[in-house]
Design a protein around this motif. Structure first.
Motif, short mmCIF file in Angstrom:
data_model
loop_
_atom_site.label_atom_id
_atom_site.label_comp_id
_atom_site.label_asym_id
_atom_site.label_seq_id
_atom_site.Cartn_x
_atom_site.Cartn_y
_atom_site.Cartn_z
N LYS A 75 0.85 -1.21 0.00
CA LYS A 75 0.00 0.00 0.00
C LYS A 75 0.87 1.24 0.00
N TRP A 76 0.70 2.05 -1.04
CA TRP A 76 1.46 3.30 -1.14
C TRP A 76 0.85 4.33 -0.20
N PRO A 77 1.68 5.11 0.53
CA PRO A 77 1.15 6.11 1.47
C PRO A 77 0.44 7.25 0.74
N ALA A 78 -0.55 7.81 1.41
CA ALA A 78 -1.32 8.93 0.86
C ALA A 78 -1.00 10.20 1.64
N ALA A 79 -1.34 11.34 1.05
CA ALA A 79 -1.16 12.62 1.74
C ALA A 79 -1.93 12.59 3.05
N GLY A 80 -1.27 13.00 4.14
CA GLY A 80 -1.87 13.01 5.46
C GLY A 80 -1.47 11.82 6.31
N ASP A 81 -0.83 10.80 5.71
CA ASP A 81 -0.39 9.63 6.48
C ASP A 81 0.84 9.98 7.31
N LEU A 82 0.88 9.45 8.54
CA LEU A 82 2.03 9.61 9.42
C LEU A 82 2.97 8.43 9.17
N MET A 83 4.27 8.73 8.97
CA MET A 83 5.23 7.69 8.61
C MET A 83 6.44 7.70 9.53
N ASP A 84 7.03 6.52 9.69
CA ASP A 84 8.31 6.34 10.36
C ASP A 84 9.27 5.88 9.27
N PHE A 85 10.46 6.47 9.20
CA PHE A 85 11.38 6.13 8.11
C PHE A 85 12.82 6.46 8.48
N GLU A 86 13.72 5.86 7.75
CA GLU A 86 15.14 6.21 7.82
C GLU A 86 15.35 7.35 6.84
N PRO B 2 -5.07 14.63 7.71
CA PRO B 2 -5.63 14.77 6.36
C PRO B 2 -5.68 16.20 5.83
N SER B 3 -5.75 17.20 6.71
CA SER B 3 -5.86 18.58 6.24
C SER B 3 -4.51 19.30 6.17
N LEU B 4 -3.44 18.63 6.57
CA LEU B 4 -2.12 19.29 6.59
C LEU B 4 -1.66 19.78 5.22
N PRO B 5 -1.75 18.97 4.15
CA PRO B 5 -1.29 19.48 2.85
C PRO B 5 -1.98 20.78 2.43
N GLU B 6 -3.29 20.87 2.59
CA GLU B 6 -4.02 22.08 2.21
C GLU B 6 -3.68 23.24 3.15
N ALA B 7 -3.48 22.93 4.43
CA ALA B 7 -3.13 23.98 5.39
C ALA B 7 -1.77 24.58 5.05
N LEU B 8 -0.83 23.75 4.63
CA LEU B 8 0.49 24.27 4.26
C LEU B 8 0.41 25.13 3.01
N LEU B 9 -0.40 24.72 2.04
CA LEU B 9 -0.56 25.54 0.84
C LEU B 9 -1.15 26.90 1.17
N GLY B 10 -2.04 26.95 2.12
CA GLY B 10 -2.66 28.21 2.52
C GLY B 10 -1.71 29.13 3.26
N GLN B 11 -0.57 28.62 3.73
CA GLN B 11 0.37 29.41 4.50
C GLN B 11 1.60 29.85 3.70
N THR B 12 1.59 29.64 2.39
CA THR B 12 2.76 30.03 1.60
C THR B 12 2.86 31.54 1.51
N ASN B 13 4.05 32.03 1.33
CA ASN B 13 4.29 33.47 1.20
C ASN B 13 4.60 33.85 -0.24
N ARG B 14 4.09 33.05 -1.19
CA ARG B 14 4.34 33.35 -2.59
C ARG B 14 3.60 34.63 -2.98
#
Length: 124
Positions: free
Chosen positions: A39-50, A72-84
């Protein structure tokens, strides 16, 4: 390292992970870097990795989904906080999908006259 997937594309097996240390983003590339490749991870999934730096990029390996849909809302929240800044670019001329011209002079006879008058008066 722990992180949240902020972008994922299952068909290309690529994902971007926001890391707990707030450093550079980590890139996950290929199912062979997952501990459970079914199963490939989706946006919003919490992961442990090297995490390792390779070729100037932070790469994730031995990645495991710890919690599906944890943020689940983190990707959209980050887009809303850009300073572009807003783009200063605009379409001047081109061809629309339906084949019609997007030039003002082709669609509005008055625009062609105004443009000609501006150029003859030295205004550009």
């Amino acid at each position: 390292m722990i992180g949240v997937v902020i972008w994922s594309d299952e068909s290309s097996e690529k994902a971007v992970i926001w890391c707990e240390d707030q450093g550079a983003l980590a890139f996950l590339d290929g199912a062979d870097n997952l501990t459970v490749p079914a199963k490939w991870p989706a946006a919003g999934d919490l992961m442990d990795f090297e995490c390792e730096d390779a070729e100037g990029l932070r790469r994730a390996s031995s990645a495991t989904v710890v919690a599906t849909g944890a943020c689940p809302s983190l990707p959209e929240a980050l887009l809303g906080q850009t300073n572009r800044p807003a783009s200063h670019l605009r379409l001047v001329a081109g061809t629309a999908i339906d084949g019609t011209s997007t030039r003002a002079a082709d669609n509005d006879a008055g625009a062609e006259v105004k443009l000609g008058a501006a150029m003859s008066s030295g205004r550009r």
